[in-house]
Scaffold this motif. Structure first.
Motif, short mmCIF file in Angstrom:
data_model
loop_
_atom_site.label_atom_id
_atom_site.label_comp_id
_atom_site.label_asym_id
_atom_site.label_seq_id
_atom_site.Cartn_x
_atom_site.Cartn_y
_atom_site.Cartn_z
N LYS A 102 -8.06 -8.62 -2.25
CA LYS A 102 -8.31 -7.44 -3.08
C LYS A 102 -7.97 -7.79 -4.51
CE LYS A 102 -6.87 -3.46 -1.15
NZ LYS A 102 -5.90 -2.51 -0.60
N LYS A 103 -8.28 -6.88 -5.38
CA LYS A 103 -7.91 -7.05 -6.78
C LYS A 103 -7.29 -5.76 -7.28
CE LYS A 103 -11.19 -10.62 -7.91
NZ LYS A 103 -11.99 -11.24 -8.91
N ASP A 104 -6.07 -5.87 -7.74
CA ASP A 104 -5.37 -4.76 -8.37
C ASP A 104 -4.75 -5.30 -9.65
OD1 ASP A 104 -5.90 -3.04 -6.25
OD2 ASP A 104 -3.99 -3.41 -5.25
N ALA A 105 -4.75 -4.51 -10.68
CA ALA A 105 -4.17 -4.93 -11.95
C ALA A 105 -2.68 -5.24 -11.76
CB ALA A 105 -4.35 -3.83 -12.99
N GLY A 106 -2.26 -6.38 -12.30
CA GLY A 106 -0.85 -6.75 -12.25
C GLY A 106 -0.37 -7.27 -10.91
N VAL A 107 -1.30 -7.52 -9.98
CA VAL A 107 -0.94 -7.97 -8.64
C VAL A 107 -1.67 -9.28 -8.34
CG1 VAL A 107 -0.99 -7.42 -6.17
CG2 VAL A 107 -0.63 -5.60 -7.85
N THR A 108 -0.94 -10.23 -7.77
CA THR A 108 -1.54 -11.47 -7.31
C THR A 108 -1.54 -11.44 -5.79
OG1 THR A 108 -0.68 -12.67 -9.23
CG2 THR A 108 -1.37 -13.99 -7.33
N TYR A 109 -2.71 -11.62 -5.19
CA TYR A 109 -2.82 -11.65 -3.73
C TYR A 109 -2.77 -13.09 -3.25
CZ TYR A 109 -3.81 -6.70 -3.34
OH TYR A 109 -3.69 -5.34 -3.37
N ILE A 110 -2.02 -13.31 -2.19
CA ILE A 110 -1.90 -14.63 -1.58
C ILE A 110 -2.34 -14.50 -0.14
CG2 ILE A 110 -0.31 -16.47 -0.88
CD1 ILE A 110 1.35 -15.79 -3.37
N ASP A 145 0.83 -1.21 0.00
CA ASP A 145 0.00 0.00 0.00
C ASP A 145 0.86 1.26 0.00
OD1 ASP A 145 -2.29 -1.55 -0.01
OD2 ASP A 145 -2.76 -1.22 2.11
N GLN A 146 2.00 1.19 0.67
CA GLN A 146 2.88 2.36 0.77
C GLN A 146 3.77 2.52 -0.46
OE1 GLN A 146 5.29 2.39 4.32
NE2 GLN A 146 5.86 4.52 4.02
N TRP A 147 4.31 1.41 -1.00
CA TRP A 147 5.35 1.50 -2.02
C TRP A 147 5.01 0.82 -3.35
CZ3 TRP A 147 8.78 5.02 -1.01
CH2 TRP A 147 9.07 5.32 0.31
N GLY A 148 4.00 -0.01 -3.36
CA GLY A 148 3.69 -0.79 -4.57
C GLY A 148 3.33 0.05 -5.78
N ASN A 149 2.77 1.20 -5.57
CA ASN A 149 2.41 2.11 -6.66
C ASN A 149 3.01 3.49 -6.46
OD1 ASN A 149 0.64 0.38 -8.28
ND2 ASN A 149 -0.65 0.38 -6.45
N TYR A 150 4.13 3.53 -5.79
CA TYR A 150 4.80 4.79 -5.48
C TYR A 150 5.08 5.57 -6.76
CZ TYR A 150 8.48 7.99 -3.94
OH TYR A 150 9.24 9.09 -3.68
N LYS A 151 4.75 6.83 -6.73
CA LYS A 151 4.99 7.72 -7.87
C LYS A 151 6.24 8.55 -7.57
CE LYS A 151 1.07 6.88 -10.10
NZ LYS A 151 0.99 5.48 -10.30
N VAL A 152 7.26 8.34 -8.37
CA VAL A 152 8.50 9.08 -8.18
C VAL A 152 8.29 10.53 -8.61
CG1 VAL A 152 9.49 8.47 -10.41
CG2 VAL A 152 10.99 8.99 -8.53
N ASP A 153 8.85 11.45 -7.88
CA ASP A 153 8.74 12.86 -8.19
C ASP A 153 9.38 13.15 -9.54
OD1 ASP A 153 10.04 15.83 -7.84
OD2 ASP A 153 8.14 15.63 -6.75
#
Length: 181
Positions: free
Chosen positions: A87-95, A52-60
């Motif tokens: 949950k479901k997020d594109a490109g992510v597999t939840y285990i 949640d914190q870094w998986g979709n981090y947007k670099v400045d």
């Protein structure tokens, strides 16, 4: 077979983040060749909080080219998130269950090695279940006194064999260990 590699920064007193989650003490320099490490992996294992914190981090946009390239490479990898929440997020597999079996199956798939990103609970679970094949710990020249420890509540001792050491101008020492089984 692919390997699960824990590669992370740790303070001299064994913390992976400060008591408020801060990582501003972490030194990144090109000499460390983090891009070289990223070239050796194509998959990332996250805990839910870390994702949640870094998986979709947007670099400045003002970040230097090296940092932009690093984050583009990270975001291009396959991501697995270990979480009780489905949950479901594109490109992510939840285990959320059968972690040991799922990790064994992922390691059998073709591809490069796997980066165990964290967080602390996931790392602890992987240590407890003997799922880490290599530890790359970059020890930073700072002591925080409190925070989130790397090795918390180990159920048994962890025996490791030193495989490599690198020392950087910043004072960071990278220690590479493999478990003694």
């Amino acid at each position: 077979m692919r390997k699960v590699i824990l590669n992370l920064a740790v303070t001299l007193d064994g913390f992976i983040e400060g008591s408020n989650g801060e990582i501003d003490w972490c030194i990144m320099e090109q000499e460390m060749d983090f891009k070289g490490f990223l070239d050796s992996v194509d998959t990332i294992f996250y805990g839910r909080v870390s994702y949640d914190q870094w998986g979709n981090y947007k670099v400045d946009e003002t970040a230097d080219l090296y940092e932009q390239i690093m984050w583009k490479k990270i975001h291009g990898m396959h991501k697995y998130v270990f979480s009780r929440q489905k949950k479901k997020d594109a490109g992510v597999t939840y285990i959320s269950e059968n972690v040991v079996e799922q990790v064994a199956a992922i390691k059998q798939k073709p591809g490069k090695d796997i980066w165990l990103y964290g967080g602390a609970s996931l790392i602890n679970s992987f240590i407890t279940n003997d799922l880490i094949d290599k530890y790359i710990l970059s020890v930073h020249p700072i002591a925080l006194g409190k925070g989130k420890p790397l090795f918390e509540d180990l159920k048994q001792s962890l025996s490791l064999k030193l495989e490599n050491t690198r020392i950087f101008h910043s004072g960071v020492i990278e220690l590479t260990y493999v478990p003694i089984k």
